[in-house]
Design a protein around this motif. Structure first.
Motif, PDB file in Angstrom:
ATOM      1  N   ALA A  94       3.261  -3.994  -1.866  1.00 29.02           N
ATOM      2  CA  ALA A  94       3.570  -3.929  -3.291  1.00 29.02           C
ATOM      3  C   ALA A  94       2.907  -5.077  -4.041  1.00 29.02           C
ATOM      4  N   ILE A  95       2.945  -6.270  -3.453  1.00 27.11           N
ATOM      5  CA  ILE A  95       2.309  -7.436  -4.076  1.00 27.11           C
ATOM      6  C   ILE A  95       0.794  -7.246  -4.126  1.00 27.11           C
ATOM      7  N   GLU A  96       0.218  -6.753  -3.018  1.00 25.33           N
ATOM      8  CA  GLU A  96      -1.231  -6.526  -2.971  1.00 25.33           C
ATOM      9  C   GLU A  96      -1.658  -5.457  -3.973  1.00 25.33           C
ATOM     10  N   VAL A  97      -0.869  -4.382  -4.053  1.00 25.74           N
ATOM     11  CA  VAL A  97      -1.208  -3.284  -4.963  1.00 25.74           C
ATOM     12  C   VAL A  97      -1.128  -3.757  -6.408  1.00 25.74           C
ATOM     13  N   ARG A  98      -0.128  -4.555  -6.724  1.00 21.05           N
ATOM     14  CA  ARG A  98      -0.027  -5.092  -8.085  1.00 21.05           C
ATOM     15  C   ARG A  98      -1.284  -5.900  -8.441  1.00 21.05           C
ATOM     16  N   ALA A  99      -1.701  -6.771  -7.521  1.00 23.12           N
ATOM     17  CA  ALA A  99      -2.887  -7.586  -7.782  1.00 23.12           C
ATOM     18  C   ALA A  99      -4.121  -6.710  -7.982  1.00 23.12           C
TER      19      ALA A  99
END
Length: 347
Positions: A177-182
């Motif tokens: 989720a953090i990677e996708v947001r970035a």
């Protein structure tokens, strides 16, 4: 900032059953939104209506400030909405390589631009090494990343993600989720995620809509959902906490509670019985405090213990404390309240 998606009083029904009921919200260009709620609350149906897979019974869905894409009298086909989709089952083509999966949505692009776009996206997710692999040769996390960049490849105006991390373990879900947001922020893509995971929603979304029985209870930031929930359902669904019984004792909203006299965030009529929301982080340990409580339960959370405390009057509250400052079960301790105005509802 321009509006990328606006819903105005949208309802969706299957035959006579209304599944989505008068939902309204705005998502600005470049923002990431999340529809969050328990199973069966209508969040996936609403996402499908935004994609164009389901007609609306009433209301309007508007893209890019002025483009009406859905109403009872108009249904713009999905393929004309410039919408990308990432599904629960990922839907990668098993007979195509990673490169060919990504290229599928780039038909019609000049070959040089297609190659450059695929290379850039694989670099963004650090998967250049698997470009010639097939989906079954990838881990679950790798498949997830490939499904995402395949949807991003044709540069959609809006990306819709239907519980895309549900098949992964909890640690990997939050990491992705953090990677996708970035990645979405780097690509400046507006997106809407459907999820039942709070940690996923908080890690990824700028705005979160909590849904219950087809209704959108609150559309807000994660911070406001946690600290200023609009109703009892949102407060109970988001985060941990307890509800203490209280009574409003003056017109300014001061409330008498088992934790003392507390100020309310809202003006509630004097004499009203209320429930006051108390989160674990609203309370601190304080050996000098006159407020005493007994530890009746403790749960290890790694960096913290979550303690359940019983107050002298019998009411219970939760509190977090660093795990290296261990307290024994049934110890009596001093606690103090952090200063703020408190969320409360009439009972």
């Amino acid at each position: 900032m321009s509006q990328q998606v606006e819903l105005k009083q949208v309802s969706v029904a299957y035959q006579d059953k209304q599944v989505v009921k008068n939902v309204s919200f705005v998502l600005e260009n470049g923002e990431i939104g999340c529809l969050l709620g328990p199973s069966g609350c209508g969040k996936t149906t609403l996402l499908r209506a935004i994609a164009g897979f389901e007609p609306v019974r009433s209301g309007e869905i508007i893209f890019n400030n002025s483009q009406l894409v859905s109403s009872p009298l108009r249904q713009l086909p999905t393929e004309k909405r410039r919408v990308g989709m990432v599904f629960q089952d990922l839907a990668l083509f098993p007979h195509l390589t990673v490169t060919d999966n990504i290229a599928f949505g780039l038909r019609g692009w000049p070959a040089s631009q297609r190659r450059e776009r695929i290379k850039r996206l694989l670099q963004l997710v650090d998967l250049v090494a698997v470009a010639k692999s097939y989906p079954h040769q990838l881990s679950g996390g790798q498949q997830q990343r490939i499904a995402l960049i395949r949807a991003l490849a044709p540069k959609p105006a809006l990306l819709l993600l239907d519980e895309p991390f549900s098949s992964l373990d909890s640690d990997l879900r939050e990491q992705l989720a953090i990677e996708v947001r970035a990645l979405l922020k780097q690509e400046a893509v507006t997106a809407i995620l459907v999820s039942h995971s709070q940690s996923e929603a908080f890690a990824m979304a700028d705005k979160i809509g909590v849904m219950q029985d087809g209704h959108l209870r609150q559309w807000d930031t994660g911070y406001n959902l946690y600290h200023s929930p609009i109703d009892h359902f949102v407060a109970d669904f988001i985060g941990e906490g307890v509800f203490l019984a209280g009574t409003v004792i003056d017109e300014a909203g001061l409330m008498k509670t088992p934790l003392g006299i507390l100020p309310s965030q809202s003006v509630i009529h004097k004499g009203s019985a209320v429930k006051v929301l108390v989160r674990p982080d609203d309370i601190s340990f304080d050996p000098q405090s006159p407020i005493r409580a007994q530890i009746i339960e403790k749960r290890f959370r790694g960096a913290f213990y979550l303690y359940r405390l019983k107050l002298a009057e019998g009411a219970e509250v939760l509190i977090l404390r660093e795990s290296h400052l261990d307290c024994a079960l049934y110890d009596t301790i001093g606690i103090r309240l952090n200063e703020r105005k408190w969320v409360a509802w009439r009972t």
